[in-house]
Structure formats: C-alpha cells, structure tokens
Design a protein around this motif. Sequence first.
Motif, PDB file in Angstrom:
ATOM      1  N   TRP A  99      -3.385  12.853  -4.977  1.00  0.00           N
ATOM      2  CA  TRP A  99      -2.011  12.351  -5.005  1.00  0.00           C
ATOM      3  C   TRP A  99      -1.047  13.377  -4.428  1.00  0.00           C
ATOM      4  N   LYS A 100      -1.416  14.660  -4.477  1.00  0.00           N
ATOM      5  CA  LYS A 100      -0.532  15.706  -3.957  1.00  0.00           C
ATOM      6  C   LYS A 100      -0.330  15.581  -2.453  1.00  0.00           C
ATOM      7  N   LYS A 101      -1.224  14.850  -1.794  1.00  0.00           N
ATOM      8  CA  LYS A 101      -1.085  14.620  -0.357  1.00  0.00           C
ATOM      9  C   LYS A 101      -0.348  13.313  -0.070  1.00  0.00           C
ATOM     10  N   GLY A 102       0.215  12.718  -1.105  1.00  0.00           N
ATOM     11  CA  GLY A 102       0.984  11.495  -0.918  1.00  0.00           C
ATOM     12  C   GLY A 102       0.179  10.226  -1.014  1.00  0.00           C
ATOM     13  N   ASN A 103      -1.079  10.313  -1.431  1.00  0.00           N
ATOM     14  CA  ASN A 103      -1.883   9.110  -1.598  1.00  0.00           C
ATOM     15  C   ASN A 103      -1.365   8.278  -2.766  1.00  0.00           C
ATOM     16  N   ARG A 104      -1.637   6.966  -2.731  1.00  0.00           N
ATOM     17  CA  ARG A 104      -1.061   6.057  -3.707  1.00  0.00           C
ATOM     18  C   ARG A 104      -2.137   5.210  -4.373  1.00  0.00           C
ATOM     19  N   VAL A 105      -1.757   4.610  -5.495  1.00  0.00           N
ATOM     20  CA  VAL A 105      -2.631   3.687  -6.209  1.00  0.00           C
ATOM     21  C   VAL A 105      -2.558   2.318  -5.536  1.00  0.00           C
ATOM     22  N   VAL A 106      -3.726   1.727  -5.261  1.00  0.00           N
ATOM     23  CA  VAL A 106      -3.749   0.401  -4.632  1.00  0.00           C
ATOM     24  C   VAL A 106      -4.350  -0.664  -5.557  1.00  0.00           C
TER      25      VAL A 106
ATOM     26  N   ARG B 109      -4.133  -5.605 -11.221  1.00  0.00           N
ATOM     27  CA  ARG B 109      -3.138  -5.761 -10.163  1.00  0.00           C
ATOM     28  C   ARG B 109      -3.572  -5.000  -8.913  1.00  0.00           C
ATOM     29  N   TYR B 110      -3.410  -5.669  -7.757  1.00  0.00           N
ATOM     30  CA  TYR B 110      -3.478  -4.977  -6.474  1.00  0.00           C
ATOM     31  C   TYR B 110      -2.057  -4.536  -6.133  1.00  0.00           C
ATOM     32  N   LEU B 111      -1.933  -3.388  -5.461  1.00  0.00           N
ATOM     33  CA  LEU B 111      -0.617  -2.824  -5.180  1.00  0.00           C
ATOM     34  C   LEU B 111      -0.477  -2.453  -3.708  1.00  0.00           C
ATOM     35  N   LYS B 112       0.717  -2.684  -3.181  1.00  0.00           N
ATOM     36  CA  LYS B 112       1.032  -2.291  -1.805  1.00  0.00           C
ATOM     37  C   LYS B 112       1.362  -0.798  -1.792  1.00  0.00           C
ATOM     38  N   PRO B 113       0.645   0.014  -1.002  1.00  0.00           N
ATOM     39  CA  PRO B 113       0.818   1.473  -1.112  1.00  0.00           C
ATOM     40  C   PRO B 113       1.925   2.064  -0.241  1.00  0.00           C
ATOM     41  N   ASP B 114       2.334   1.407   0.818  1.00  0.00           N
ATOM     42  CA  ASP B 114       3.322   1.953   1.750  1.00  0.00           C
ATOM     43  C   ASP B 114       2.854   3.268   2.365  1.00  0.00           C
ATOM     44  N   CYS B 115       1.550   3.411   2.544  1.00  0.00           N
ATOM     45  CA  CYS B 115       0.980   4.553   3.258  1.00  0.00           C
ATOM     46  C   CYS B 115      -0.412   4.145   3.718  1.00  0.00           C
TER      47      CYS B 115
ATOM     48  N   ALA C  82      -9.351   8.642   5.683  1.00  0.00           N
ATOM     49  CA  ALA C  82     -10.648   8.301   6.263  1.00  0.00           C
ATOM     50  C   ALA C  82     -11.696   8.183   5.157  1.00  0.00           C
ATOM     51  N   GLY C  83     -12.407   7.070   5.134  1.00  0.00           N
ATOM     52  CA  GLY C  83     -13.469   6.853   4.151  1.00  0.00           C
ATOM     53  C   GLY C  83     -13.031   6.094   2.919  1.00  0.00           C
ATOM     54  N   ALA C  84     -11.764   6.194   2.540  1.00  0.00           N
ATOM     55  CA  ALA C  84     -11.299   5.558   1.304  1.00  0.00           C
ATOM     56  C   ALA C  84     -11.327   4.040   1.420  1.00  0.00           C
ATOM     57  N   GLN C  85     -10.989   3.526   2.597  1.00  0.00           N
ATOM     58  CA  GLN C  85     -10.959   2.082   2.781  1.00  0.00           C
ATOM     59  C   GLN C  85     -12.369   1.493   2.696  1.00  0.00           C
ATOM     60  N   GLU C  86     -13.355   2.223   3.224  1.00  0.00           N
ATOM     61  CA  GLU C  86     -14.728   1.742   3.179  1.00  0.00           C
ATOM     62  C   GLU C  86     -15.266   1.700   1.749  1.00  0.00           C
TER      63      GLU C  86
ATOM     64  N   ALA D 163      -8.751  12.925 -15.392  1.00  0.00           N
ATOM     65  CA  ALA D 163      -7.756  13.719 -14.674  1.00  0.00           C
ATOM     66  C   ALA D 163      -7.373  13.063 -13.354  1.00  0.00           C
ATOM     67  N   PHE D 164      -8.324  12.425 -12.709  1.00  0.00           N
ATOM     68  CA  PHE D 164      -8.055  11.769 -11.425  1.00  0.00           C
ATOM     69  C   PHE D 164      -7.085  10.603 -11.609  1.00  0.00           C
ATOM     70  N   ASP D 165      -7.430   9.660 -12.470  1.00  0.00           N
ATOM     71  CA  ASP D 165      -6.605   8.458 -12.638  1.00  0.00           C
ATOM     72  C   ASP D 165      -5.238   8.787 -13.232  1.00  0.00           C
ATOM     73  N   LEU D 166      -5.221   9.670 -14.242  1.00  0.00           N
ATOM     74  CA  LEU D 166      -3.936  10.011 -14.864  1.00  0.00           C
ATOM     75  C   LEU D 166      -3.044  10.786 -13.904  1.00  0.00           C
ATOM     76  N   GLY D 167      -3.633  11.622 -13.062  1.00  0.00           N
ATOM     77  CA  GLY D 167      -2.848  12.335 -12.062  1.00  0.00           C
ATOM     78  C   GLY D 167      -2.135  11.376 -11.129  1.00  0.00           C
ATOM     79  N   PHE D 168      -2.850  10.351 -10.675  1.00  0.00           N
ATOM     80  CA  PHE D 168      -2.243   9.358  -9.788  1.00  0.00           C
ATOM     81  C   PHE D 168      -1.198   8.521 -10.512  1.00  0.00           C
ATOM     82  N   LEU D 169      -1.487   8.113 -11.743  1.00  0.00           N
ATOM     83  CA  LEU D 169      -0.524   7.285 -12.478  1.00  0.00           C
ATOM     84  C   LEU D 169       0.736   8.075 -12.811  1.00  0.00           C
ATOM     85  N   ASP D 170       0.587   9.339 -13.186  1.00  0.00           N
ATOM     86  CA  ASP D 170       1.764  10.177 -13.439  1.00  0.00           C
ATOM     87  C   ASP D 170       2.589  10.366 -12.163  1.00  0.00           C
ATOM     88  N   TYR D 171       1.889  10.478 -11.041  1.00  0.00           N
ATOM     89  CA  TYR D 171       2.595  10.613  -9.763  1.00  0.00           C
ATOM     90  C   TYR D 171       3.395   9.349  -9.456  1.00  0.00           C
TER      91      TYR D 171
END
Length: 244
Positions: free
Chosen positions: A15-22, A41-47, A51-55, A92-100
């Motif tokens: 998330w520190k690189k600006g990645n978002r929850v989808v 819920r599916y979410l629109k990320p606006d980013c 590479a690799g995450a979509q697959e 730590a992964f999921d909570l980091g993104f949700l807190d972000y």
Amino acid sequence: MRQIILDTETTGLEWKKGNRVVEIGCVELLERRPSGRNFHRYLKPDCAFEAGAQEVTGLTLEFLADKPAFEEVAEEFLAYVDGAELIIHNAAFDLGFLDYELSRLGDRYGRMADRITVVDTLLLARERFPGQRNSLDALCKRLGVDNSHRQLHGALLDAQILADVYIALTSGQEEIGFAQADAGGSGPATVVAFAPVAGPRPRIGADAGEREAHLRRLATLRKKAGHALWDALEPVAEAEALEA
C-alpha cells in the motif's frame, strides 16, 4: 462470539506504493458456525494493477470501472465488522491496506484496531506447524480442506476457505473452553473450563460377538507374547476357555 473471516484483493503487494483494495470478502461466524450474513464488494481502485497482480485475481480495470470506490462502502463495511473478532491470514497485509484506505478519507474513521480484535491464522499455523509452509493452499492440503475450486484468488472465496481452515486449525480448543489468561503479568496461562454435562453419560457395551472377537484376539496375543496387558484389567479365565 461473533467472528468475521476477512480477505482482500489488491492492485499490488504494498500500500505504501499507492496500491489499492479492489475486493473485500467477509464470512460471519456466530459461535463458530457460518451465519450466512456475508459481506462482499468489488471496488474501483483508480490506479493500475502492478505486474502479476491482475493475473492472480483475474480482475481487470474494465470489470471494476463501474464498481463503487472504497469511500462509498466504507461506512457499510465498518458497521459490518464493528466489534467483531477478525480472522485473517497474514493479517498485517490486509489491515495495512484497509488502514491506508481509511486514512485517505481523513481522521474520522480512525484505524481498524480501534474497532476490532484480530486473530492471525498465519501465526497460529506457524505455532502449530513450525518450519513448514503455511500458505492457505498448504494448510488446506494439510488439514483436509477442499480448495479444488480455487483457480484464482478471490476475496470471498478465500474467506470461505479460510473459515474451514480456521475451524480445523483450532478444533478441540474453543469447544472445550480453552482460553488464554494473563497470570498476574507472569505470562499466558491456560484456563480450562469444561462445559457441564447435561444428564448421565451414555454407556455403550459390546455385544456377544464383539466380546468373543475381543477375547480371541487376547488369546492370540498370549500365545505370541506369553501375556496381554489387558489381563491387568479383566479376568483371564473367560479367555482361557476360548483357547482350549
């Protein structure tokens, strides 16, 4: 006890690189049983996806284009999880993104830890299976949980699978009342509170055929070893009649 199994999918690993929850997927357990009241819920990320995450998820920006942004579902999501114990694999992964995601909306929502408590199944698995792989797929194989339908990572599907893994991983603990308590600050102490038994315990006896088979087995053991440990618990005379 109200527990919520939670999983998220994201556009990348940090998330520190600006990645978002989808995607957010939650399964509610009441007294360790699925209630059927899930959150997905599916979410629109606006980013863009890294590479690799979509697959990994199979999601695309085209599919997510008409989905709500996180800010549109934030209050509904927080009301759903408020006060619950969240069960998360690698929390730590999921909570980091949700807190972000919450921090992007200002200070009014605070942090996830202000609302919930957390059990990390990755830490539980490492304690139970030290030195072994403890990914969700590895735990499914080890604990006998069917994940054959998991071709891609999906938040709700993974939450449903994790619910089965968590129940299998903690089987025999909550049911008989194991709990961790602070023993006067000297570290965790195990407290066991067995539930009272309602009525007399049922007694199941062997029938005549089972009894005879048991005695013949003892006779065989005595011929081979000269004795059977069972002799200390019951008379030998009845078995000797079968040996004759």
